[in-house]
Design an enzyme around this catalytic site. Structure first.
Site, mmCIF file in Angstrom:
data_model
loop_
_atom_site.group_PDB
_atom_site.id
_atom_site.type_symbol
_atom_site.label_atom_id
_atom_site.label_comp_id
_atom_site.label_asym_id
_atom_site.label_seq_id
_atom_site.Cartn_x
_atom_site.Cartn_y
_atom_site.Cartn_z
ATOM 1 N N CYS A 62 -5.823 1.060 5.668
ATOM 2 C CA CYS A 62 -6.437 -0.182 6.131
ATOM 3 C C CYS A 62 -5.926 -0.484 7.543
ATOM 4 O O CYS A 62 -5.032 0.199 8.055
ATOM 5 C CB CYS A 62 -6.102 -1.333 5.182
ATOM 6 S SG CYS A 62 -4.366 -1.847 5.221
ATOM 7 N N HIS B 58 0.824 -1.199 0.000
ATOM 8 C CA HIS B 58 0.000 0.000 0.000
ATOM 9 C C HIS B 58 0.865 1.259 0.000
ATOM 10 O O HIS B 58 2.016 1.245 0.435
ATOM 11 C CB HIS B 58 -0.952 -0.018 1.197
ATOM 12 C CG HIS B 58 -1.983 -1.097 1.088
ATOM 13 N ND1 HIS B 58 -2.970 -1.273 2.019
ATOM 14 C CD2 HIS B 58 -2.190 -2.068 0.158
ATOM 15 C CE1 HIS B 58 -3.745 -2.285 1.673
ATOM 16 N NE2 HIS B 58 -3.275 -2.795 0.544
ATOM 17 N N CYS C 260 -2.015 -1.379 7.646
ATOM 18 C CA CYS C 260 -1.165 -0.200 7.439
ATOM 19 C C CYS C 260 -1.246 0.730 8.645
ATOM 20 O O CYS C 260 -0.239 1.308 9.056
ATOM 21 C CB CYS C 260 -1.565 0.544 6.168
ATOM 22 S SG CYS C 260 -0.996 -0.282 4.661
ATOM 23 N N GLU D 245 0.913 4.088 1.686
ATOM 24 C CA GLU D 245 1.447 4.630 2.936
ATOM 25 C C GLU D 245 2.626 3.787 3.443
ATOM 26 O O GLU D 245 3.628 4.331 3.924
ATOM 27 C CB GLU D 245 0.359 4.772 4.004
ATOM 28 C CG GLU D 245 -0.443 3.531 4.286
ATOM 29 C CD GLU D 245 -1.675 3.355 3.413
ATOM 30 O OE1 GLU D 245 -1.588 3.481 2.170
ATOM 31 O OE2 GLU D 245 -2.748 3.066 3.972
#
Length: 144
Positions: free
Chosen positions: A101, A73, A104, A75
């Site tokens: 999410c 992802h 993360c 981030e």
């Protein structure tokens, strides 16, 4: 000196630009990490370096796109890039085009991120709940 809103506009704009280089088909996500020393590091959702950058597989029965489990992802890619370059995330802000999410969010807490500003909300809000419970400031981005 720029106001908080002007900084938000600038950094979210950069996150949106990053999202455009994502090869994902379902959701192009961009993130920008801003450290206490004004170091800016970006990330996008994608595959590990050196592999095919296809983020989704096609479900053979339904024809729907399914995100590959190996997709990193945006981030997390920003935090990993900071680590690779020796930049501390302690006290940093993260601007991201889609709220994090749960997994993360847990990593952002442990990386020392102090604030997360997101543009659009992810379908599962457990990540926002975790961040808030851990004392991370979470804000929805508001355009000027």
């Amino acid at each position: 000196m720029p106001s908080k809103q002007e900084n938000d506009e600038l950094y979210m704009g950069v996150a949106l630009l990053y999202s455009k280089i994502s090869k994902a088909k379902r959701a192009k996500v961009g993130a920008v990490l801003v450290t206490a020393n004004d170091v800016v590091i970006g990330g996008v959702n994608g595959q590990p370096i050196g592999t095919s950058n296809e983020c989704e597989d096609v479900d053979q029965e339904t024809g729907e796109l399914i995100t590959k489990q190996s997709t990193i992802h945006a981030e997390l890619n920003a935090v990993l890039k900071a680590a690779k370059e020796g930049v501390s995330c302690l006290g940093a802000k993260l601007y991201v085009t889609l709220s994090p999410c749960l997994q993360c969010s847990a990593m952002l807490v442990n990386a020392g991120i102090s604030e997360v500003i997101y543009k659009d909300i992810y379908r599962d809000t457990k990540g926002i709940e975790l961040l808030t419970d851990a004392g991370v400031v979470v804000r929805k981005y508001k355009e000027l």
